[in-house]
Design an enzyme around this catalytic site. Structure first.
Site, mmCIF file in Angstrom:
data_model
loop_
_atom_site.group_PDB
_atom_site.id
_atom_site.type_symbol
_atom_site.label_atom_id
_atom_site.label_comp_id
_atom_site.label_asym_id
_atom_site.label_seq_id
_atom_site.Cartn_x
_atom_site.Cartn_y
_atom_site.Cartn_z
ATOM 1 N N LYS A 22 0.847 -1.206 0.000
ATOM 2 C CA LYS A 22 0.000 0.000 0.000
ATOM 3 C C LYS A 22 0.877 1.248 0.000
ATOM 4 C CE LYS A 22 -1.638 1.615 4.089
ATOM 5 N NZ LYS A 22 -1.389 3.031 4.362
ATOM 6 N N ASN A 23 1.909 1.263 0.858
ATOM 7 C CA ASN A 23 2.698 2.484 1.045
ATOM 8 C C ASN A 23 3.723 2.705 -0.056
ATOM 9 O OD1 ASN A 23 1.155 2.882 3.242
ATOM 10 N ND2 ASN A 23 2.708 2.260 4.747
ATOM 11 N N ARG A 92 -4.703 9.895 4.264
ATOM 12 C CA ARG A 92 -3.517 10.621 4.729
ATOM 13 C C ARG A 92 -2.561 10.828 3.564
ATOM 14 N NH1 ARG A 92 -0.405 13.895 7.743
ATOM 15 N NH2 ARG A 92 1.771 13.413 7.295
ATOM 16 N N CYS A 116 -5.218 7.998 9.705
ATOM 17 C CA CYS A 116 -5.490 7.259 10.936
ATOM 18 C C CYS A 116 -5.277 8.141 12.158
ATOM 19 C CB CYS A 116 -4.512 6.083 11.027
ATOM 20 S SG CYS A 116 -5.027 4.751 9.977
ATOM 21 N N ARG A 121 -0.245 14.123 12.870
ATOM 22 C CA ARG A 121 0.098 13.994 11.439
ATOM 23 C C ARG A 121 0.328 15.367 10.788
ATOM 24 N NH1 ARG A 121 -1.510 8.742 10.091
ATOM 25 N NH2 ARG A 121 0.169 8.751 8.574
ATOM 26 N N PRO A 122 1.223 16.199 11.298
ATOM 27 C CA PRO A 122 1.494 17.500 10.681
ATOM 28 C C PRO A 122 2.155 17.343 9.310
ATOM 29 C CG PRO A 122 3.131 17.019 12.335
ATOM 30 C CD PRO A 122 2.102 15.930 12.449
ATOM 31 N N ILE A 123 2.200 18.434 8.543
ATOM 32 C CA ILE A 123 2.865 18.367 7.223
ATOM 33 C C ILE A 123 3.906 19.479 7.087
ATOM 34 C CG2 ILE A 123 0.931 17.217 6.064
ATOM 35 C CD1 ILE A 123 0.205 19.993 4.863
ATOM 36 N N ASP A 124 4.406 19.991 8.206
ATOM 37 C CA ASP A 124 5.405 21.075 8.151
ATOM 38 C C ASP A 124 6.655 20.675 7.383
ATOM 39 O OD1 ASP A 124 5.612 19.304 10.422
ATOM 40 O OD2 ASP A 124 7.313 20.503 11.085
ATOM 41 N N LEU A 125 7.091 19.437 7.512
ATOM 42 C CA LEU A 125 8.311 19.003 6.790
ATOM 43 C C LEU A 125 8.065 18.976 5.282
ATOM 44 C CD1 LEU A 125 9.502 16.101 9.134
ATOM 45 C CD2 LEU A 125 10.262 18.484 9.115
ATOM 46 N N ASP A 305 4.484 0.442 12.192
ATOM 47 C CA ASP A 305 3.270 -0.217 11.702
ATOM 48 C C ASP A 305 3.152 -1.650 12.192
ATOM 49 O OD1 ASP A 305 3.321 1.366 8.404
ATOM 50 O OD2 ASP A 305 2.824 2.110 10.404
ATOM 51 N N ARG A 397 -8.704 -0.164 4.213
ATOM 52 C CA ARG A 397 -7.781 0.853 3.675
ATOM 53 C C ARG A 397 -6.475 0.219 3.216
ATOM 54 N NH1 ARG A 397 -6.318 5.442 7.325
ATOM 55 N NH2 ARG A 397 -5.248 5.907 5.388
#
Ligand code: EPZ
Length: 417
Positions: A22-23, A92, A116, A121-125, A305, A397
């Site tokens: 999946k990933n 996500r 999830c 789950r920030p997205i600053d990077l 995981d 998912r």
């Protein structure tokens, strides 16, 4: 609400073949936006996250559909640069479209991604990487708009080896003909699979799988064919469920070299593990012992995981196992549900201490995230009596046919929709 009905206490036994990762398929579907041509991806799992990515591509004006054992995508017809809120919220990894759409169109609008409930789950990077490549980012009515008249090469130093931020940076950098160096990059196998796709598409990518990746875009191929690597976490799921039930399994179509830390922990528990070309054979016939301390971390350390999955296998292992979750802030949601089955677990901050018990009893439990759901199923398989596991929409998912695979191993499990 969809749920699984499980009668546990039966050792799993037999062979199973693992789905595509999946990933890995999700970032590669986003990267297909770069080429403006055709991409065929083989060995795709039939999961709702892939379905959602097809809908995002369709919304952007691309041709995107299931085909054979995978998906067919043609991004030559792409017209849009806005990812709709409802689709961003469902997935996500929808944030992974940021770099691709920005590099292709010079603009991308999206709302903070869903995903999830395992942490904020920030997205600053991700945004910092886009800015290093020459983009601007502004907030607008709850959405984020990134713009870049022209992306340029850069040195991007990630504060944390974020998988998603590494992937977004790789894809955006592949859309630029200057050299970009990503330092402290993630090194997961899925990163290398994305790199392999980008090389096939025409970019120059080296260093994937190490902490430093160098990318330089090139003239894109108008047709790319790629086969997704096996899913290492689904592999870990079958191994953990077999260990939890004291069974014997042969997992085929997998990559043992992607599971070093997981196989090492299972061996420490007393499982007999044999690896071959694309296969892992595990025998947990004897009583298991605790693997001691398990600390999650970026690859090649123990994967976050697989933490819920190994915990399921430790519930009846002799001794105390201490799990230290260093990647996500809220990844013990499965613990209260396992305690309802009679598990002896205490959580303090990022640590969960599991003391092995002799028996677990079936119970009604409910999952709150993808891997926690699979872990509750593994725990229910090792419990005496009937369990009901709710929250199966999370399972859909990321797992293509887990129920079918477990039944092939002798599990008494059925799905009620
Ligand atoms: C990917 O998520 C995977 N998802 C996750 O798998 C996996 O658990 C995770 O990598 C770690 O291996 C997909 O690939 C679709 P991160 P991602 O960015 O990219 C912090 C599953 O079960 N961070 O490596 O979101 C973040 O809060 C899923 O298949 C920032 O602070 O993970 C977390 O604490 C669950 N700022 C840590 O980094 C950012 O901008 C790791 O996150 C990004 C991340």
């Amino acid at each position: 609400m969809s749920r699984m009905i499980i009668n546990g206490g039966v050792p799993l036994s037999g062979s199973v073949t693992v789905q595509g990762a999946k990933n890995s398929v999700l970032p590669i579907m986003a990267a297909a936006v770069l080429t403006g041509g055709k991409t065929v991806i083989h060995n795709c799992p039939r999961i709702s996250d892939v379905e959602c990515s097809l809908r995002i591509l369709d919304h952007l004006g691309c041709v995107a559909r299931w085909e054979g054992d995978g998906v067919y995508i043609d991004t030559g017809t792409m017209t849009g640069s806005t990812i709709p809120d409802d689709l961003m919220g469902d997935l996500r990894s929808s944030v992974i479209f940021m770099g691709a759409v920005l590099a292709r169109t010079g603009r991308v609008r999206f709302s903070p991604p869903g995903g999830c409930e395992i942490g904020p789950r920030p997205i600053d990077l991700h945004l910092e990487a886009m800015k290093r490549l020459g983009a601007s980012a502004v907030s607008d009515k709850g959405s984020i708009i990134c713009r870049a008249d022209r992306l340029h090469g850069a040195v991007i130093e990630l504060r944390f080896p974020s998988v998603g931020a590494t992937e977004n940076a790789m894809i955006a950098a592949a859309g630029c003909c200057e050299l970009t160096v990503i330092k402290n990059a993630a090194a997961e196998p899925e990163i290398s699979d994305l790199a392999e796709y980008l090389r096939k598409a025409g970019a120059s990518v080296t260093g994937d799988g190490t902490g430093t990746i160098e990318i330089r875009g090139g003239r894109f191929e108008k047709s790319v064919v790629h086969e997704i690597i096996p899913d290492r976490i689904v592999t870990a799921t079958y191994l953990a469920a077999t260990a939890a039930t004291g069974g014997h399994v042969r997992v085929e179509g997998t990559r043992p070299d992607h599971l070093g830390a997981v196989l090492e922990a299972l061996s420490r528990m007393g499982c007999e593990v044999e690896t071959g070309n694309g296969t892992i054979v595990l025998d947990a016939g004897r009583g298991l012992v605790s693997p001691g301390v398990v600390v999650t971390g970026p690859y090649p350390r123990f994967p976050t995981d697989a933490q819920p999955l190994l915990m399921a296998a430790c519930l009846k292992a002799r001794g105390e196992t201490v799990f230290e979750e260093t990647v996500f802030e809220n990844r013990f949601r499965h613990v209260p549900e396992m305690i309802r089955m009679g598990a002896d677990i205490s959580v303090k901050g990022h640590r969960a201490a599991v003391r092995g018990v002799n028996t677990l009893r079936g119970a009604e439990v409910s999952a709150g995230e993808l891997r926690g759901c699979a872990a509750l199923i593994a725990a229910a398989l090792s419990a005496d009596g009937e369990s009901t596991v709710g929250g199966i929409k999370y399972l859909d998912r990321g797992y293509d046919g887990l129920c079918r695979g477990l039944r092939a191993l002798g599990a008494d499990i059925r799905r009620i929709d």
